[in-house]
Design a protein around this motif. Structure first.
Motif, PDB file in Angstrom:
ATOM      1  N   ILE A  36       0.856  -1.014   0.135  1.00  0.00           N
ATOM      2  CA  ILE A  36       0.079  -0.091   0.021  1.00  0.00           C
ATOM      3  C   ILE A  36       1.017   1.225   0.092  1.00  0.00           C
ATOM      4  O   ILE A  36       0.679   2.352  -0.745  1.00  0.00           O
ATOM      5  CB  ILE A  36      -0.983  -0.089   1.081  1.00  0.00           C
ATOM      6  CG1 ILE A  36      -2.288  -1.009   0.762  1.00  0.00           C
ATOM      7  CG2 ILE A  36      -1.505   1.360   1.611  1.00  0.00           C
ATOM      8  CD1 ILE A  36      -2.832  -1.367   2.159  1.00  0.00           C
ATOM      9  N   LEU A  37       1.807   1.297   0.665  1.00  0.00           N
ATOM     10  CA  LEU A  37       2.988   2.367   0.702  1.00  0.00           C
ATOM     11  C   LEU A  37       3.514   2.402  -0.570  1.00  0.00           C
ATOM     12  O   LEU A  37       3.934   3.771  -0.796  1.00  0.00           O
ATOM     13  CB  LEU A  37       3.702   2.206   1.836  1.00  0.00           C
ATOM     14  CG  LEU A  37       3.169   2.456   3.339  1.00  0.00           C
ATOM     15  CD1 LEU A  37       4.079   2.070   4.650  1.00  0.00           C
ATOM     16  CD2 LEU A  37       2.626   3.822   3.594  1.00  0.00           C
ATOM     17  N   ILE A  38       3.827   1.725  -1.080  1.00  0.00           N
ATOM     18  CA  ILE A  38       4.478   1.498  -2.392  1.00  0.00           C
ATOM     19  C   ILE A  38       3.468   2.299  -3.576  1.00  0.00           C
ATOM     20  O   ILE A  38       3.916   3.102  -4.183  1.00  0.00           O
ATOM     21  CB  ILE A  38       5.076   0.285  -2.949  1.00  0.00           C
ATOM     22  CG1 ILE A  38       6.146  -0.570  -2.026  1.00  0.00           C
ATOM     23  CG2 ILE A  38       5.486   0.282  -4.395  1.00  0.00           C
ATOM     24  CD1 ILE A  38       6.511  -1.763  -2.707  1.00  0.00           C
ATOM     25  N   ASN A  39       2.367   1.669  -3.526  1.00  0.00           N
ATOM     26  CA  ASN A  39       1.181   1.955  -4.449  1.00  0.00           C
ATOM     27  C   ASN A  39       1.016   3.651  -4.230  1.00  0.00           C
ATOM     28  O   ASN A  39       0.583   4.465  -5.266  1.00  0.00           O
ATOM     29  CB  ASN A  39       0.047   1.206  -4.327  1.00  0.00           C
ATOM     30  CG  ASN A  39       0.197  -0.106  -5.023  1.00  0.00           C
ATOM     31  OD1 ASN A  39       1.308  -0.252  -5.877  1.00  0.00           O
ATOM     32  ND2 ASN A  39      -0.504  -1.054  -4.592  1.00  0.00           N
ATOM     33  N   ASN A  40       0.986   3.828  -2.996  1.00  0.00           N
ATOM     34  CA  ASN A  40       0.711   5.189  -2.670  1.00  0.00           C
ATOM     35  C   ASN A  40       1.732   6.220  -3.220  1.00  0.00           C
ATOM     36  O   ASN A  40       1.325   7.203  -3.861  1.00  0.00           O
ATOM     37  CB  ASN A  40       0.924   5.244  -1.264  1.00  0.00           C
ATOM     38  CG  ASN A  40       0.221   6.758  -0.614  1.00  0.00           C
ATOM     39  OD1 ASN A  40      -0.627   7.280  -1.052  1.00  0.00           O
ATOM     40  ND2 ASN A  40       1.144   7.240   0.283  1.00  0.00           N
ATOM     41  N   PHE A  41       3.121   5.919  -3.074  1.00  0.00           N
ATOM     42  CA  PHE A  41       3.976   6.624  -3.880  1.00  0.00           C
ATOM     43  C   PHE A  41       3.739   6.947  -5.205  1.00  0.00           C
ATOM     44  O   PHE A  41       3.858   7.835  -5.761  1.00  0.00           O
ATOM     45  CB  PHE A  41       5.359   5.856  -3.494  1.00  0.00           C
ATOM     46  CG  PHE A  41       6.690   6.454  -4.306  1.00  0.00           C
ATOM     47  CD1 PHE A  41       7.364   7.758  -3.739  1.00  0.00           C
ATOM     48  CD2 PHE A  41       7.053   6.108  -5.515  1.00  0.00           C
ATOM     49  CE1 PHE A  41       8.368   8.082  -4.328  1.00  0.00           C
ATOM     50  CE2 PHE A  41       8.148   6.748  -6.169  1.00  0.00           C
ATOM     51  CZ  PHE A  41       8.672   7.821  -5.497  1.00  0.00           C
ATOM     52  N   HIS A  42       3.520   5.698  -5.773  1.00  0.00           N
ATOM     53  CA  HIS A  42       3.356   5.718  -7.557  1.00  0.00           C
ATOM     54  C   HIS A  42       2.193   6.723  -7.852  1.00  0.00           C
ATOM     55  O   HIS A  42       2.008   7.204  -8.727  1.00  0.00           O
ATOM     56  CB  HIS A  42       3.436   4.467  -8.096  1.00  0.00           C
ATOM     57  CG  HIS A  42       4.698   3.765  -8.060  1.00  0.00           C
ATOM     58  ND1 HIS A  42       5.656   4.275  -8.733  1.00  0.00           N
ATOM     59  CD2 HIS A  42       5.262   2.983  -7.231  1.00  0.00           C
ATOM     60  CE1 HIS A  42       6.703   3.649  -8.446  1.00  0.00           C
ATOM     61  NE2 HIS A  42       6.348   2.592  -7.475  1.00  0.00           N
TER      62      HIS A  42
END
Lengths: 102, 102
Positions: B24-30
């Protein structure tokens, strides 16, 4: 190890999914920080955490593997929360799929 | 901004809650890295992200506030994923309740 110590903030239901994710990562740290002070992980506790809670993401995360190997088995060593967060970051960097690149 | 770009790994259903949180944190960055290369956030994008996705955790996270203030408004500046991860760590350190201490 079943992680059941999810101490939640009272306003947990209002948190965004990003905030809940951060909270899960915080709780996970405290679940495994059992020996000695609850504010630190021993290398053994960290290895248990990575093996049990990151079974998929740890694969292929080269920096993560190297760091864990360097920790050794000395239970006198203590990892602070910041070091744990960096290690979770190594797992994240090792599995970044959305951009199509690592 | 509604974050809808949740590109999921095929084996997502097998992930642990810790792995899902990292994802979720990775997707949020993108989701927020829209301008220019999708591998970086501008200071403005980071501010939007913190304001919209960390409305509760950003409060009281002093290091986070200071870092964001230092970024300025220069959209030529680019934050790599590692810097974003450190900033999420500052939010985490600012809200660590389970151990009873910050």
């Amino acid at each position: 190890m079943g992680c059941r110590c999810c101490k939640r903030r009272k306003e947990s239901q209002e948190l965004t999914n990003v905030e809940r994710s951060i909270e899960i990562l915080i709780n996970n740290f405290h679940c495994y920080a059992m020996k000695g002070r609850k504010e630190c992980l021993t290398p053994g506790e960290l290895k248990d955490l990575v093996g049990q809670r990151l079974p998929h993401l740890a694969k292929g995360a080269v920096m993560l593997e190297e760091k864990i190997e360097c920790l050794g088995d000395n239970d006198e060593a203590k990892l602070q929360f910041g070091e744990y967060w960096d290690i979770m970051g190594d797992a994240a960097k090792g599995c970044r799929v959305p951009g199509g690149k690592k």
